[in-house]
Scaffold this motif. Structure first.
Motif, PDB file in Angstrom:
ATOM      1  N   ALA A  12     -37.417  20.504 -37.717  1.00 24.04           N
ATOM      2  CA  ALA A  12     -37.894  21.872 -37.270  1.00 24.04           C
ATOM      3  C   ALA A  12     -38.301  21.821 -35.812  1.00 24.04           C
ATOM      4  CB  ALA A  12     -38.782  22.441 -38.397  1.00 24.04           C
ATOM      5  N   LEU A  13     -39.189  20.969 -35.874  1.00 23.52           N
ATOM      6  CA  LEU A  13     -40.068  20.955 -34.361  1.00 23.52           C
ATOM      7  C   LEU A  13     -38.852  20.862 -33.315  1.00 23.52           C
ATOM      8  CD1 LEU A  13     -42.522  20.642 -32.473  1.00 23.52           C
ATOM      9  CD2 LEU A  13     -42.244  18.145 -32.965  1.00 23.52           C
ATOM     10  N   LEU A  14     -37.944  19.854 -33.558  1.00 19.99           N
ATOM     11  CA  LEU A  14     -37.020  19.771 -32.389  1.00 19.99           C
ATOM     12  C   LEU A  14     -35.900  20.585 -32.525  1.00 19.99           C
ATOM     13  CD1 LEU A  14     -36.260  15.793 -32.834  1.00 19.99           C
ATOM     14  CD2 LEU A  14     -37.667  16.916 -31.315  1.00 19.99           C
ATOM     15  N   MET A  15     -35.545  21.324 -33.509  1.00 23.74           N
ATOM     16  CA  MET A  15     -34.120  21.989 -33.645  1.00 23.74           C
ATOM     17  C   MET A  15     -34.873  23.522 -32.997  1.00 23.74           C
ATOM     18  SD  MET A  15     -31.820  20.631 -34.070  1.00 23.74           S
ATOM     19  CE  MET A  15     -30.412  20.138 -35.117  1.00 23.74           C
ATOM     20  N   VAL A  16     -35.966  23.981 -33.871  1.00 25.89           N
ATOM     21  CA  VAL A  16     -36.382  25.185 -33.374  1.00 25.89           C
ATOM     22  C   VAL A  16     -37.241  25.100 -31.801  1.00 25.89           C
ATOM     23  CG1 VAL A  16     -38.168  26.943 -33.980  1.00 25.89           C
ATOM     24  CG2 VAL A  16     -37.105  25.647 -35.757  1.00 25.89           C
ATOM     25  N   GLY A  72     -41.170  26.610 -23.229  1.00 25.80           N
ATOM     26  CA  GLY A  72     -42.458  27.445 -23.821  1.00 25.80           C
ATOM     27  C   GLY A  72     -42.984  26.337 -24.553  1.00 25.80           C
ATOM     28  N   ARG A  73     -44.114  26.728 -25.306  1.00 31.22           N
ATOM     29  CA  ARG A  73     -45.079  25.613 -25.957  1.00 31.22           C
ATOM     30  C   ARG A  73     -44.281  24.706 -26.868  1.00 31.22           C
ATOM     31  NH1 ARG A  73     -49.904  29.584 -27.950  1.00 31.22           N
ATOM     32  NH2 ARG A  73     -49.356  30.975 -26.755  1.00 31.22           N
ATOM     33  N   LEU A  74     -43.791  25.095 -27.835  1.00 28.70           N
ATOM     34  CA  LEU A  74     -43.053  24.208 -28.888  1.00 28.70           C
ATOM     35  C   LEU A  74     -42.144  23.292 -28.170  1.00 28.70           C
ATOM     36  CD1 LEU A  74     -43.640  24.245 -31.817  1.00 28.70           C
ATOM     37  CD2 LEU A  74     -41.564  25.469 -32.323  1.00 28.70           C
ATOM     38  N   GLN A  75     -41.153  24.157 -27.271  1.00 27.26           N
ATOM     39  CA  GLN A  75     -40.212  23.153 -26.264  1.00 27.26           C
ATOM     40  C   GLN A  75     -40.912  22.159 -25.753  1.00 27.26           C
ATOM     41  OE1 GLN A  75     -37.338  25.393 -24.275  1.00 27.26           O
ATOM     42  NE2 GLN A  75     -36.703  23.658 -23.110  1.00 27.26           N
ATOM     43  N   ALA A  76     -42.009  22.338 -25.149  1.00 24.96           N
ATOM     44  CA  ALA A  76     -42.845  21.622 -24.199  1.00 24.96           C
ATOM     45  C   ALA A  76     -43.466  20.555 -25.075  1.00 24.96           C
ATOM     46  CB  ALA A  76     -43.939  22.270 -23.686  1.00 24.96           C
ATOM     47  N   ALA A 126     -41.954  19.308 -28.058  1.00 24.83           N
ATOM     48  CA  ALA A 126     -40.896  18.473 -28.328  1.00 24.83           C
ATOM     49  C   ALA A 126     -40.436  17.615 -27.287  1.00 24.83           C
ATOM     50  CB  ALA A 126     -39.675  19.334 -28.793  1.00 24.83           C
ATOM     51  N   GLU A 127     -40.409  17.952 -26.136  1.00 25.39           N
ATOM     52  CA  GLU A 127     -39.807  17.277 -24.864  1.00 25.39           C
ATOM     53  C   GLU A 127     -40.905  16.194 -24.518  1.00 25.39           C
ATOM     54  OE1 GLU A 127     -39.153  19.811 -21.632  1.00 25.39           O
ATOM     55  OE2 GLU A 127     -37.535  20.847 -22.533  1.00 25.39           O
ATOM     56  N   THR A 128     -42.384  16.539 -24.515  1.00 31.98           N
ATOM     57  CA  THR A 128     -43.279  15.730 -24.504  1.00 31.98           C
ATOM     58  C   THR A 128     -43.387  14.345 -25.573  1.00 31.98           C
ATOM     59  OG1 THR A 128     -44.629  17.262 -23.722  1.00 31.98           O
ATOM     60  CG2 THR A 128     -45.736  15.207 -24.178  1.00 31.98           C
ATOM     61  N   ILE A 129     -43.146  14.678 -26.654  1.00 28.21           N
ATOM     62  CA  ILE A 129     -43.092  13.673 -27.781  1.00 28.21           C
ATOM     63  C   ILE A 129     -41.529  12.884 -27.463  1.00 28.21           C
ATOM     64  CG2 ILE A 129     -42.677  13.147 -30.102  1.00 28.21           C
ATOM     65  CD1 ILE A 129     -44.254  15.493 -30.842  1.00 28.21           C
ATOM     66  N   TYR A 130     -40.526  13.486 -27.159  1.00 35.92           N
ATOM     67  CA  TYR A 130     -39.492  12.839 -26.793  1.00 35.92           C
ATOM     68  C   TYR A 130     -39.458  11.873 -25.646  1.00 35.92           C
ATOM     69  CZ  TYR A 130     -34.439  12.343 -25.676  1.00 35.92           C
ATOM     70  OH  TYR A 130     -33.260  11.765 -25.304  1.00 35.92           O
ATOM     71  N   GLU A 131     -40.192  12.334 -24.543  1.00 34.46           N
ATOM     72  CA  GLU A 131     -40.301  11.437 -23.238  1.00 34.46           C
ATOM     73  C   GLU A 131     -41.430  10.413 -23.516  1.00 34.46           C
ATOM     74  OE1 GLU A 131     -40.733  14.430 -20.176  1.00 34.46           O
ATOM     75  OE2 GLU A 131     -38.801  14.077 -19.917  1.00 34.46           O
ATOM     76  N   PHE A 132     -42.444  10.544 -24.394  1.00 32.23           N
ATOM     77  CA  PHE A 132     -43.395   9.743 -24.761  1.00 32.23           C
ATOM     78  C   PHE A 132     -42.654   8.421 -25.451  1.00 32.23           C
ATOM     79  CE2 PHE A 132     -46.441   8.074 -27.971  1.00 32.23           C
ATOM     80  CZ  PHE A 132     -47.499   7.713 -27.019  1.00 32.23           C
TER      81      PHE A 132
END
Lengths: 166, 251
Positions: free
Chosen positions: B45-49, B59-63, B65-71
């Motif tokens: 849900a975190l990634l898809m939504v 936005g906040r949720l996308q940021a 998700a992207e932060t975890i992805y890049e981390f």
């Protein structure tokens, strides 16, 4: 410790469900969720790179425009300098020519005046000889009672020549 | 459950119980598996939504998700190198699964599936199989030179090879016990101090005042456990990356 109770049938099923759930999660993430994130990040990277390229192109354009402007300014300045130099030279030449004609005119006037002075002086000199001769004759006549105009004339000529010579 | 007959019972929280009634009992679906499912759904849900907007300015949720992805991506690429991108989805799944398991377990009434040695060993075993298969596929028989470092004197082989083999085989054990022990210790501590609060609170007039002390300790412990939850997930992921580096490059 319940974690070490391996006789519990729920323990085996827990591992089986773990493998199923983890495998499913891996499948969904690697096939659907992560490519979406990657696509968005890639899109952003491409967009930023494109914007940077555009900015770089605009800067290059501005640089060439600036160089052209500087060149035009330098050219205009050089032209203005040349024009100033030409005008100055022309003014100089005109002034020189003017001065020359004026000089020539003044010289001519001086020469004419000198000629006039010479004529006047010669005339005056001629008159002087006659006056001197006449005066000398009358003086000699008064003193001696006789006069020899030829001798007086010679004496006057000699005296004048001596004065003019000295 | 915490206080049964005025004794401290810190371990019953780890007991497995079937959920979903008769169906759950017949397929052996415990509350541990339920939490795994919830964690998995939350991750998806975190990634898809979060990525639904596909916004250039997130936005906040996308940021997040992207932060975890890049981390995680930086972690994998930093340890394994560019070849590590192939293993990124696996390490990401592992990291998120452990992180969400640890974090979910901190909620009241929740169950911590990473506090079960069977679960952590199961995950570590997947890692162990993966690194061995990758190493064998990439290097073939040459993989076994891993157990004898180049340049070591030959007469040391009888000592070095058994040591290296044991250290290689103990990787899944140390990986699983580290996570399991950390989570169990944290939850036992929380439960013990929570029991103190209840026991001391029943001591008549002064009870509530004395009970405030273990309560304060518990509050500090929860903050500490959040740190441990993240740190252990990170350690799990980075050790997996280091093992993958060894498998790809052999030393």
């Amino acid at each position: 410790m319940p974690q070490l109770d391996f006789g519990n049938p729920l323990m085996i099923s827990q591992i089986v469900w773990l493998m199923i759930i983890f495998g499913l999660l891996y499948f969904i993430l690697s096939n659907y969720a992560l490519p979406r994130v990657e696509a968005v990040l890639e899109d952003r990277r491409a967009r930023i790179a494109a914007d940077l390229d555009a900015a770089r192109a605009a800067k290059a354009e501005a640089d060439t425009a600036l160089a052209a402007h500087a060149e035009a300014t330098a050219k205009a300045r050089a032209e203005a300098q040349a024009a100033i130099a030409a005008a100055t030279a022309q003014a100089h030449a005109e002034a020189q020519a003017h001065a020359d004609t004026l000089n020539a005119k003044l010289n001519a006037q001086i020469a004419a005046s000198e000629a006039r002075i010479t004529v006047a002086r010669d005339a005056a000199m001629g008159a002087l000889r006659q006056v001197a001769s006449e005066t000398a004759e009358s003086l000699v006549a008064k003193l001696t009672g006789r006069a020899d105009p030829a001798a007086v004339g010679r004496a006057v000529d000699t005296a004048l020549a001596a004065r003019a010579g000295s | 459950m915490a206080v049964e007959g005025k004794t401290i019972d810190a371990l019953s929280q780890f007991e497995l119980t079937p959920v979903l009634g008769a169906v759950g009992r017949s397929i052996g679906f415990s509350q541990s598996n339920m939490h795994m499912l919830v964690a998995g759904l939350l991750i998806v849900a975190l990634l898809m939504v979060g990525m639904r907007a596909r916004a250039v300015v997130p936005g906040r949720l996308q940021a997040s998700a992207e932060t975890i992805y890049e981390f995680v991506q930086n972690l994998v690429v930093g340890q394994v190198g560019e070849e590590g991108k192939r293993f990124f989805p696996f390490v990401f799944t592992l990291f998120m699964f452990v992180l969400f398991g640890n974090m979910l377990g901190l909620l009241p009434y929740a169950f911590t599936y990473t506090s079960h040695i069977a679960v952590t060993f199961g995950l570590a075993f997947i890692v162990f199989v993966l690194i061995t298969v990758v190493a064998l596929a990439r290097h073939g028989m040459h993989f076994f030179s891993y157990f004898f470092p180049q340049g070591a004197p030959l007469w040391l082989a009888p000592i070095i090879i058994p040591v290296e083999v044991v250290s290689y085989l103990s990787r899944p054990v140390s990986l699983s016990i580290r996570l399991f022990a950390n989570m169990v210790a944290g939850h036992v501590m929380l439960k013990v101090f929570a029991t103190f609060v209840v026991l001391l609170g029943g001591l008549g007039v002064i009870g509530p005042f004395v009970a405030a002390l273990p309560l304060a300790v518990n509050i500090a412990l929860v903050g500490f456990e959040v740190l441990v939850a993240f740190l252990q997930a990170y350690v799990f992921a980075i050790l997996t990356s280091i093992y993958l580096h060894d498998a790809v490059h052999l030393h």
